[in-house]
Design a protein around this motif. Structure first.
Motif, mmCIF file in Angstrom:
data_model
loop_
_atom_site.group_PDB
_atom_site.id
_atom_site.type_symbol
_atom_site.label_atom_id
_atom_site.label_comp_id
_atom_site.label_asym_id
_atom_site.label_seq_id
_atom_site.Cartn_x
_atom_site.Cartn_y
_atom_site.Cartn_z
ATOM 1 N N ARG A 100 0.753 -0.837 0.130
ATOM 2 C CA ARG A 100 -0.225 0.187 -0.002
ATOM 3 C C ARG A 100 1.149 1.365 0.045
ATOM 4 N N VAL A 101 1.557 1.207 0.803
ATOM 5 C CA VAL A 101 2.746 2.359 1.061
ATOM 6 C C VAL A 101 3.411 2.391 -0.240
ATOM 7 N N ASP A 102 3.994 1.887 -0.640
ATOM 8 C CA ASP A 102 5.029 1.559 -2.063
ATOM 9 C C ASP A 102 4.279 1.989 -3.428
ATOM 10 N N SER A 103 2.772 1.629 -3.536
ATOM 11 C CA SER A 103 2.322 1.972 -4.259
ATOM 12 C C SER A 103 2.015 4.133 -4.220
ATOM 13 N N TYR A 104 1.643 4.191 -3.302
ATOM 14 C CA TYR A 104 1.844 5.148 -2.675
ATOM 15 C C TYR A 104 2.681 6.433 -3.271
ATOM 16 N N LYS A 105 4.028 5.355 -2.721
ATOM 17 C CA LYS A 105 5.058 6.538 -3.386
ATOM 18 C C LYS A 105 5.581 6.621 -4.529
ATOM 19 N N ILE A 106 4.967 5.833 -4.639
ATOM 20 C CA ILE A 106 4.922 5.278 -7.002
ATOM 21 C C ILE A 106 3.764 6.409 -7.783
ATOM 22 N N ALA A 107 2.988 6.621 -7.221
ATOM 23 C CA ALA A 107 2.512 7.724 -7.595
ATOM 24 C C ALA A 107 2.806 9.235 -7.437
ATOM 25 N N ALA A 108 3.274 9.088 -5.838
ATOM 26 C CA ALA A 108 3.670 10.563 -5.384
ATOM 27 C C ALA A 108 5.410 11.081 -6.424
ATOM 28 N N LEU A 109 5.461 9.789 -6.563
ATOM 29 C CA LEU A 109 6.937 10.441 -7.531
ATOM 30 C C LEU A 109 6.454 10.712 -8.444
ATOM 31 N N ILE A 110 5.843 10.642 -9.174
ATOM 32 C CA ILE A 110 5.315 10.454 -11.348
ATOM 33 C C ILE A 110 5.357 12.108 -10.426
ATOM 34 N N ARG A 111 3.783 12.500 -9.889
ATOM 35 C CA ARG A 111 2.801 13.436 -9.593
ATOM 36 C C ARG A 111 4.298 15.055 -9.104
ATOM 37 N N GLY A 112 5.303 14.010 -8.661
ATOM 38 C CA GLY A 112 6.448 15.652 -8.156
ATOM 39 C C GLY A 112 7.212 15.512 -8.979
ATOM 40 N N GLY A 113 7.137 14.949 -10.524
ATOM 41 C CA GLY A 113 8.438 15.051 -11.167
ATOM 42 C C GLY A 113 9.492 14.322 -10.598
ATOM 43 N N ASN A 114 9.609 13.539 -10.220
ATOM 44 C CA ASN A 114 11.054 12.879 -9.506
ATOM 45 C C ASN A 114 10.873 11.111 -10.110
ATOM 46 N N PHE A 115 10.384 10.970 -10.537
ATOM 47 C CA PHE A 115 9.824 9.144 -11.119
ATOM 48 C C PHE A 115 11.374 8.442 -11.515
ATOM 49 N N PRO A 116 12.845 8.080 -11.471
ATOM 50 C CA PRO A 116 13.266 7.946 -12.275
ATOM 51 C C PRO A 116 12.845 6.794 -13.713
ATOM 52 N N LEU A 117 12.779 7.228 -14.463
ATOM 53 C CA LEU A 117 12.800 6.143 -15.213
ATOM 54 C C LEU A 117 13.702 5.139 -15.608
ATOM 55 N N ALA A 118 13.314 4.084 -16.299
ATOM 56 C CA ALA A 118 13.936 3.402 -17.020
ATOM 57 C C ALA A 118 13.120 3.419 -18.557
ATOM 58 N N TYR A 119 14.239 2.555 -19.448
ATOM 59 C CA TYR A 119 13.683 2.112 -21.032
ATOM 60 C C TYR A 119 12.396 1.503 -20.458
ATOM 61 N N VAL A 120 11.703 1.487 -21.378
ATOM 62 C CA VAL A 120 10.589 0.773 -22.147
ATOM 63 C C VAL A 120 10.445 -0.452 -22.881
ATOM 64 N N TYR A 121 11.237 -1.610 -23.075
ATOM 65 C CA TYR A 121 11.654 -2.003 -24.402
ATOM 66 C C TYR A 121 10.702 -2.853 -24.787
ATOM 67 N N PRO A 122 10.806 -2.111 -27.094
ATOM 68 C CA PRO A 122 9.584 -2.314 -27.618
ATOM 69 C C PRO A 122 9.098 -4.070 -27.361
ATOM 70 N N ARG A 123 7.978 -4.159 -27.441
ATOM 71 C CA ARG A 123 7.931 -5.158 -27.609
ATOM 72 C C ARG A 123 8.109 -5.717 -28.350
ATOM 73 N N SER A 124 7.901 -5.700 -30.047
ATOM 74 C CA SER A 124 8.147 -6.416 -30.956
ATOM 75 C C SER A 124 9.468 -7.001 -30.621
ATOM 76 N N MET A 125 10.739 -6.453 -30.336
ATOM 77 C CA MET A 125 11.763 -6.877 -30.173
ATOM 78 C C MET A 125 12.404 -7.518 -28.879
ATOM 79 N N ARG A 126 11.516 -7.437 -28.002
ATOM 80 C CA ARG A 126 11.590 -7.769 -26.338
ATOM 81 C C ARG A 126 11.664 -9.787 -26.160
#
Length: 349
Positions: A100-126
């Protein structure tokens, strides 16, 4: 490190598990609109998100089961972002940690502009990339089996077996090595697994090369122009599928960092405290460029002279790392500019 900083009406954080999801949705003011655990299935998730689909972004940590969430968002036209697991310290810190805490922190990081991005690898080559990684793991296991044969021969004080276990006749020859039937059974087991690997992996490699020519034919052709990499086509395939799209790297420095080809210094107040973060990046690219550097030196006097010049300044181990770094930079510009490998420029620059 890149952060997601776009604004939306709704910010959704999902704590991913194999059988369940904990979903939290915040609005622009930070008010919690929804906080609920559901089964890890597309239908319940779509029903839960339906009132917020007008302007929604979904974020999840880069764990083993993110594929289907990314595909679900792509099918539904929802913005999906993937969080870099090693950078998301805010989730793993704190006194209390649960879904419950983790899901809230993820949403809060996105809203605050602090969400560190990883690469979403394309479905066709995954799937092809994962098959290539699986092949690498099996080949390394095959190397362990060959080492076991050598060690067992030494263990019983027998002459070394100077045979190439890639050949069927060599594997059959080892079937008459030991007098003790139980020891021989050890070797027979190794040979049976190696025989299976040899038969299956040759077909896998053919399939991988076929897929590369379909997914990224230009990249594959360019990578095959590097001397040494042509000797080991698997290196070209590894670089191709681990890179994906070279345009996702804004600069050659970011590409070198992602490939683990740089030294990460820890500094504070003008003082250096060693290194840190050396494991952050793509281990497969690190291996591929290190192997490519060794292969590039074989039968190449110009490359060997370059290595000797580097060795005078930094020693052999660091010189090989510097050569791998130089190859990585060359590959970045080759793929970005769609130019073949220029060896003369490489050796003189």
């Amino acid at each position: 490190m890149n952060f997601y900083n776009s604004t939306h009406r709704h910010y959704c954080g999902i704590d991913l598990h194999a059988r369940s999801l904990y979903v939290c949705i915040l609005d622009q003011q930070g008010e919690t609109l929804l906080h609920k655990e559901i089964p890890a299935k597309p239908e319940p998730l779509l029903n839960l998100l339906e009132p917020y689909l007008d302007d929604l972004v979904i974020g999840a940590e880069c764990m083993h089961c993110w594929y289907w969430i990314a595909d679900f968002c792509e099918d539904q036209g929802i913005v999906f972002i993937l969080g870099h697991a090693l950078y998301m310290k805010a989730i793993h810190g704190g006194k209390t940690k649960n879904d419950r805490v983790d899901s809230y922190k993820i949403a809060a990081l996105i809203r605050g502009g602090n969400f560190p991005l990883a690469y979403v690898y394309p479905r066709s080559m995954r799937a092809t990339r994962d098959l290539l990684r699986r092949r690498t793991g099996l080949v390394r296991h095959g190397g362990d089996l060959k080492a076991h044969v050598v060690n067992t021969t030494s263990q019983y004080n027998l002459p070394p077996n100077k045979v190439n276990l890639k050949n069927v006749s060599a594997r059959e020859q080892l079937g008459r090595t030991f007098d003790d039937p139980l020891v021989q059974r050890h070797i027979d087991l190794d040979m049976a697994v190696l025989e299976c690997y040899h038969r299956e992996l040759s077909q896998v490699e053919w399939l991988l090369e076929k897929q590369a020519k379909k997914h990224q034919p230009t990249y594959y052709h360019l990578l095959k122009t590097i001397p040494g990499v042509d000797i080991g086509r698997i290196l070209a395939l590894t670089i191709l599928y681990e890179v994906g799209d070279i345009r996702r790297f804004e600069s050659v420095q970011k590409f070198a960092s992602y490939s683990r080809l740089i030294i990460c210094k820890a500094e504070s107040a003008g003082k250096t405290y060693g290194t840190q973060g050396n494991k952050i990046g793509n281990a497969h690219l690190k291996w591929a460029f290190s192997e490519a550097a060794v292969l590039y030196l074989r039968g190449n006097p110009g490359a060997q002279k370059l290595l000797q010049r580097l060795q005078k300044r930094m020693g052999k181990a660091k010189a090989l790392s510097a050569l791998a770094h130089k190859l990585g930079r060359a590959v970045y510009f080759m793929l970005k500019n769609e130019k073949v490998f220029d060896e003369q420029r490489f050796l003189t620059s």
